[in-house]
Design a protein around this motif. Structure first.
Motif, PDB file in Angstrom:
ATOM      1  N   SER A  33      52.877  18.365  52.888  1.00 44.83           N
ATOM      2  CA  SER A  33      54.277  18.570  52.517  1.00 44.83           C
ATOM      3  C   SER A  33      54.708  19.998  52.806  1.00 44.83           C
ATOM      4  O   SER A  33      55.803  20.236  53.320  1.00 44.83           O
ATOM      5  CB  SER A  33      54.472  18.242  51.035  1.00 44.83           C
ATOM      6  OG  SER A  33      55.781  18.532  50.627  1.00 44.83           O
ATOM      7  N   VAL A  34      53.849  20.968  52.509  1.00 45.61           N
ATOM      8  CA  VAL A  34      54.177  22.370  52.792  1.00 45.61           C
ATOM      9  C   VAL A  34      54.245  22.604  54.296  1.00 45.61           C
ATOM     10  O   VAL A  34      55.142  23.278  54.800  1.00 45.61           O
ATOM     11  CB  VAL A  34      53.134  23.303  52.145  1.00 45.61           C
ATOM     12  CG1 VAL A  34      53.392  24.751  52.554  1.00 45.61           C
ATOM     13  CG2 VAL A  34      53.166  23.166  50.627  1.00 45.61           C
ATOM     14  N   ALA A  35      53.300  22.018  55.039  1.00 46.82           N
ATOM     15  CA  ALA A  35      53.259  22.231  56.486  1.00 46.82           C
ATOM     16  C   ALA A  35      54.489  21.668  57.174  1.00 46.82           C
ATOM     17  O   ALA A  35      54.957  22.203  58.188  1.00 46.82           O
ATOM     18  CB  ALA A  35      51.992  21.596  57.077  1.00 46.82           C
ATOM     19  N   GLN A  36      55.051  20.590  56.634  1.00 43.82           N
ATOM     20  CA  GLN A  36      56.186  19.930  57.276  1.00 43.82           C
ATOM     21  C   GLN A  36      57.525  20.417  56.763  1.00 43.82           C
ATOM     22  O   GLN A  36      58.565  19.995  57.261  1.00 43.82           O
ATOM     23  CB  GLN A  36      56.091  18.417  57.050  1.00 43.82           C
ATOM     24  CG  GLN A  36      54.882  17.795  57.727  1.00 43.82           C
ATOM     25  CD  GLN A  36      54.706  16.335  57.364  1.00 43.82           C
ATOM     26  OE1 GLN A  36      55.359  15.832  56.467  1.00 43.82           O
ATOM     27  NE2 GLN A  36      53.822  15.665  58.061  1.00 43.82           N
TER      28      GLN A  36
ATOM     29  N   THR B 144      61.264  14.505  57.698  1.00 44.83           N
ATOM     30  CA  THR B 144      61.476  15.933  57.466  1.00 44.83           C
ATOM     31  C   THR B 144      61.184  16.741  58.722  1.00 44.83           C
ATOM     32  O   THR B 144      61.257  17.964  58.693  1.00 44.83           O
ATOM     33  CB  THR B 144      60.569  16.428  56.325  1.00 44.83           C
ATOM     34  OG1 THR B 144      59.194  16.163  56.653  1.00 44.83           O
ATOM     35  CG2 THR B 144      60.913  15.739  55.016  1.00 44.83           C
ATOM     36  N   LEU B 145      60.843  16.041  59.807  1.00 42.28           N
ATOM     37  CA  LEU B 145      60.520  16.715  61.067  1.00 42.28           C
ATOM     38  C   LEU B 145      61.311  16.041  62.185  1.00 42.28           C
ATOM     39  O   LEU B 145      60.752  15.313  63.006  1.00 42.28           O
ATOM     40  CB  LEU B 145      59.007  16.628  61.331  1.00 42.28           C
ATOM     41  CG  LEU B 145      58.442  17.449  62.492  1.00 42.28           C
ATOM     42  CD1 LEU B 145      58.540  18.938  62.200  1.00 42.28           C
ATOM     43  CD2 LEU B 145      56.996  17.057  62.746  1.00 42.28           C
ATOM     44  N   PRO B 146      62.631  16.215  62.232  1.00 46.08           N
ATOM     45  CA  PRO B 146      63.450  15.512  63.233  1.00 46.08           C
ATOM     46  C   PRO B 146      63.183  16.027  64.644  1.00 46.08           C
ATOM     47  O   PRO B 146      62.607  17.097  64.835  1.00 46.08           O
ATOM     48  CB  PRO B 146      64.876  15.825  62.784  1.00 46.08           C
ATOM     49  CG  PRO B 146      64.778  17.099  62.028  1.00 46.08           C
ATOM     50  CD  PRO B 146      63.430  17.083  61.350  1.00 46.08           C
ATOM     51  N   GLY B 147      63.640  15.217  65.620  1.00 46.87           N
ATOM     52  CA  GLY B 147      63.545  15.636  67.010  1.00 46.87           C
ATOM     53  C   GLY B 147      62.614  14.786  67.844  1.00 46.87           C
ATOM     54  O   GLY B 147      62.636  14.869  69.077  1.00 46.87           O
ATOM     55  N   TRP B 148      61.764  13.944  67.231  1.00 43.13           N
ATOM     56  CA  TRP B 148      60.900  13.069  68.006  1.00 43.13           C
ATOM     57  C   TRP B 148      61.650  11.781  68.358  1.00 43.13           C
ATOM     58  O   TRP B 148      62.730  11.522  67.854  1.00 43.13           O
ATOM     59  CB  TRP B 148      59.592  12.779  67.269  1.00 43.13           C
ATOM     60  CG  TRP B 148      59.714  12.427  65.820  1.00 43.13           C
ATOM     61  CD1 TRP B 148      59.822  13.267  64.759  1.00 43.13           C
ATOM     62  CD2 TRP B 148      59.737  11.104  65.257  1.00 43.13           C
ATOM     63  NE1 TRP B 148      59.913  12.572  63.577  1.00 43.13           N
ATOM     64  CE2 TRP B 148      59.856  11.244  63.851  1.00 43.13           C
ATOM     65  CE3 TRP B 148      59.672   9.821  65.787  1.00 43.13           C
ATOM     66  CZ2 TRP B 148      59.901  10.151  62.993  1.00 43.13           C
ATOM     67  CZ3 TRP B 148      59.719   8.728  64.942  1.00 43.13           C
ATOM     68  CH2 TRP B 148      59.827   8.898  63.560  1.00 43.13           C
ATOM     69  N   THR B 149      61.068  10.973  69.227  1.00 45.13           N
ATOM     70  CA  THR B 149      61.751   9.806  69.763  1.00 45.13           C
ATOM     71  C   THR B 149      61.000   8.531  69.396  1.00 45.13           C
ATOM     72  O   THR B 149      59.769   8.505  69.416  1.00 45.13           O
ATOM     73  CB  THR B 149      61.878   9.918  71.291  1.00 45.13           C
ATOM     74  OG1 THR B 149      62.550  11.139  71.610  1.00 45.13           O
ATOM     75  CG2 THR B 149      62.666   8.759  71.870  1.00 45.13           C
TER      76      THR B 149
ATOM     77  N   MET C 176      65.214  11.268  66.719  1.00 45.12           N
ATOM     78  CA  MET C 176      65.321  11.153  65.278  1.00 45.12           C
ATOM     79  C   MET C 176      66.132  12.272  64.644  1.00 45.12           C
ATOM     80  O   MET C 176      65.944  13.452  64.934  1.00 45.12           O
ATOM     81  CB  MET C 176      63.930  11.144  64.656  1.00 45.12           C
ATOM     82  CG  MET C 176      63.023  10.050  65.196  1.00 45.12           C
ATOM     83  SD  MET C 176      63.711   8.401  64.945  1.00 45.12           S
ATOM     84  CE  MET C 176      63.654   8.319  63.170  1.00 45.12           C
ATOM     85  N   SER C 177      67.053  11.849  63.759  1.00 49.37           N
ATOM     86  CA  SER C 177      67.735  12.754  62.842  1.00 49.37           C
ATOM     87  C   SER C 177      67.020  12.641  61.497  1.00 49.37           C
ATOM     88  O   SER C 177      66.142  11.787  61.328  1.00 49.37           O
ATOM     89  CB  SER C 177      69.204  12.361  62.706  1.00 49.37           C
ATOM     90  OG  SER C 177      69.311  11.062  62.143  1.00 49.37           O
TER      91      SER C 177
ATOM     92  N   GLN D 294      53.797  16.522  66.962  1.00 48.71           N
ATOM     93  CA  GLN D 294      53.569  15.532  65.925  1.00 48.71           C
ATOM     94  C   GLN D 294      54.870  14.804  65.615  1.00 48.71           C
ATOM     95  O   GLN D 294      55.957  15.242  65.981  1.00 48.71           O
ATOM     96  CB  GLN D 294      53.043  16.239  64.660  1.00 48.71           C
ATOM     97  CG  GLN D 294      52.535  15.319  63.566  1.00 48.71           C
ATOM     98  CD  GLN D 294      52.079  16.081  62.332  1.00 48.71           C
ATOM     99  OE1 GLN D 294      52.787  16.950  61.846  1.00 48.71           O
ATOM    100  NE2 GLN D 294      50.901  15.778  61.834  1.00 48.71           N
ATOM    101  N   ALA D 295      54.763  13.665  64.951  1.00 50.38           N
ATOM    102  CA  ALA D 295      55.903  12.981  64.342  1.00 50.38           C
ATOM    103  C   ALA D 295      55.550  12.696  62.896  1.00 50.38           C
ATOM    104  O   ALA D 295      54.381  12.518  62.547  1.00 50.38           O
ATOM    105  CB  ALA D 295      56.223  11.679  65.073  1.00 50.38           C
ATOM    106  N   SER D 296      56.572  12.670  62.041  1.00 53.74           N
ATOM    107  CA  SER D 296      56.349  12.474  60.615  1.00 53.74           C
ATOM    108  C   SER D 296      57.415  11.549  60.062  1.00 53.74           C
ATOM    109  O   SER D 296      58.583  11.635  60.435  1.00 53.74           O
ATOM    110  CB  SER D 296      56.396  13.834  59.890  1.00 53.74           C
ATOM    111  OG  SER D 296      56.349  13.674  58.499  1.00 53.74           O
TER     112      SER D 296
END
Length: 500
Positions: free
Chosen positions: A265-268, A432-437, A458-459, A490-492
């Protein structure tokens, strides 16, 4: 170059490290034509037959640990009376070598710690305790993959009486108080050791002085906090490290998975946008302090005169415009196209939007094409976190060296189970990590999947229209491109929600 082959197949090439118990060699497996690492027990320990037997036994136990965050043990044997272990070769370096350049950013420390927790959680589930976790035993590959090593060596060492030899001299500061007092190492002791690793990675120092071998082990005071030495460490990370360092094992985390959730959670966490204060207004220029002179009266051609003349003709123009607007509205009202007063011939208001009902999705599984041997899943242990209704917890992919999975595969997937075929209107994916597809795929049996639908970048709350996909039981988020993070790509996913 030396000409030594172990078991007729492992050709030693160069010594790449040495510890209190083993020497480490880079070698080549001439049968499978791949690089390997070989740990060979130091000859001065061969007289301890109990330790040698335990070394072999622990190597066999470590060989059963198959996990992407654990260095694989391939083989074990004996050469010139010295036991050896053949292991996966990890090109890169250890966390210890990284820390030789100073403390690491908190986000990077959290990401590394979360991956170590994943490795420990897997080992603890099958009854294996590391017992000697330290930065030297945490390897980071060239692609950023974190791998824990030396389960076998650590277990053998702490199972024998090696304190007199000095073999454990460098690891005492990572041992839990209860172990120093003679207790058996257990998963809680591994969590304490990881707490020391995290503290050292954040601050560059150990949370307590190494214990003197001859002075006995006394109980330490309250755990230290990284923020005492580095105030910019996030409070959640500071509290997690301090809890892992609790003297009482019962006050530490329940297991490695729980600690891993906090670290992940802290890392993301997205850094807060800095508040930029407006630039200060410069002071007015100094004025001549002589007696002020009254302003000169305006002349017919100055700005004041212009404004007054504007006012003479502007008022009639505004009045004409308002009259024209009133005429247009009147005409439209008589034609029935516009109604100012309710009732009459006014058109009815638009129908309200149809309400949606959320469909419960249970954790289904993960998919990883072209998986390495023994690891067909993508962080399967985190799967429930994407369906638990808690935005603060997340499932994530592994770290990869490029946005397209380092060429290892085309995509990875995570899917939910609706329990029965259901026609959905939309699927919402929170991250919490937008931008992946990603795109959406469907299946009726969890084995045979449809072609992916339209992809989207992803938004934080991405909605997929799936109303045209029909009725299905399994619904998968198929991730095709990753986004940059603190330790690679990564994706989350915090939550996957379904609606009909």
């Amino acid at each position: 170059m030396i000409d030594v082959r172990l078991a007729g197949r492992y050709r030693l090439e160069s010594e790449i490290g040495a510890g209190g118990m083993t020497g480490v060699w880079q070698a080549v497996d001439e049968v499978l034509e791949r690089p390997v690492a070989v740990k060979i027990l130091h000859r001065h320990l061969l007289s301890n037959q109990v330790f040698c037997d335990r070394f072999r036994k622990e190597a066999l136990a470590a060989g059963a640990l198959i996990h992407p965050n654990i260095v694989s043990v391939y083989d074990t044997g004996q050469h010139d009376e010295a036991p050896y272990v053949v292991m996966e070769y990890v090109a890169g370096g250890s966390l210890a070598s990284r820390l030789g350049h100073g403390p690491l950013p908190p986000a990077e420390v959290s990401a590394i710690g979360a991956e170590v927790c994943t490795a420990l959680a897997h080992a603890h589930r099958v009854g294996v305790v590391h017992r000697d976790l330290k930065p030297d035993n945490i390897l980071i590959s060239e692609s950023g993959q974190v791998k824990v090593t030396d389960f076998a060596v650590a277990g053998a060492a702490l199972g024998g009486d090696l304190t007199a030899t000095g073999a454990l001299l460098g690891t005492l500061s990572f041992l839990a108080p209860e172990v120093l007092e003679g207790g058996d190492p257990n998963p809680a002791a591994d969590l304490y050791a990881l707490g020391v690793v995290l503290f050292k990675a954040l601050t560059g120092r150990s949370p307590r002085m190494a214990m003197d071998l001859g002075g006995g082990a006394g109980r330490a005071g309250p755990p230290a906090h990284p923020r005492d030495f580095r105030p910019e460490v996030p409070r959640d990370l500071d509290a997690a490290v301090a809890r892992a360092l609790s003297v009482n094992p019962a006050e530490r985390f329940a297991d490695a998975a729980e600690l891993g959730l906090v670290l992940r959670s802290v890392a993301q966490a997205r850094p807060a946008r800095a508040v930029v204060s407006p630039a200060p207004v410069p002071p007015p220029p100094a004025r001549n302090l002589s007696t002020p002179q009254p302003p000169a009266p305006p002349t017919p051609g100055d700005a004041t005169s212009f404004v007054r003349s504007e006012g003479r003709w502007l008022a009639p123009v505004v009045l004409l415009v308002l009259v024209a607007i009133a005429v247009v509205i009147g005409v439209l009202q008589l034609s029935g196209k516009v109604s100012i007063i309710g009732g009459g011939n006014s058109n009815p208001p638009p129908a309200p939007k149809a309400t949606e009902t959320q469909v419960t999705l249970r954790p289904g599984g993960t998919m990883k094409p072209n998986p390495p041997a023994g690891d067909p899943y993508e962080h399967q242990d985190q799967l429930p976190l994407a369906f638990d209704g808690k935005p603060s917890t997340s499932w994530s992919t592994q770290w990869y060296p490029t946005p397209v999975f380092g060429g290892l595969r085309d995509a990875v997937g995570i899917y939910g189970d609706a329990g029965q075929p259901v026609a959905l209107k939309r699927i919402e994916v929170d991250t919490t990590l937008p931008g992946w597809t990603a795109a959406i795929e469907t299946s009726d049996d969890g084995q045979n999947w449809s072609a992916p639908g339209p992809s989207a970048t992803m938004s934080p709350q991405q909605s997929f229209d799936v109303s045209a996909l029909g009725s299905h039981r399994y619904w998968m988020v198929w991730i095709t491109k990753l986004v940059s993070g603190p330790n690679g790509f990564q994706a989350s996913i915090a939550e996957i929600k379904a609606f009909h």
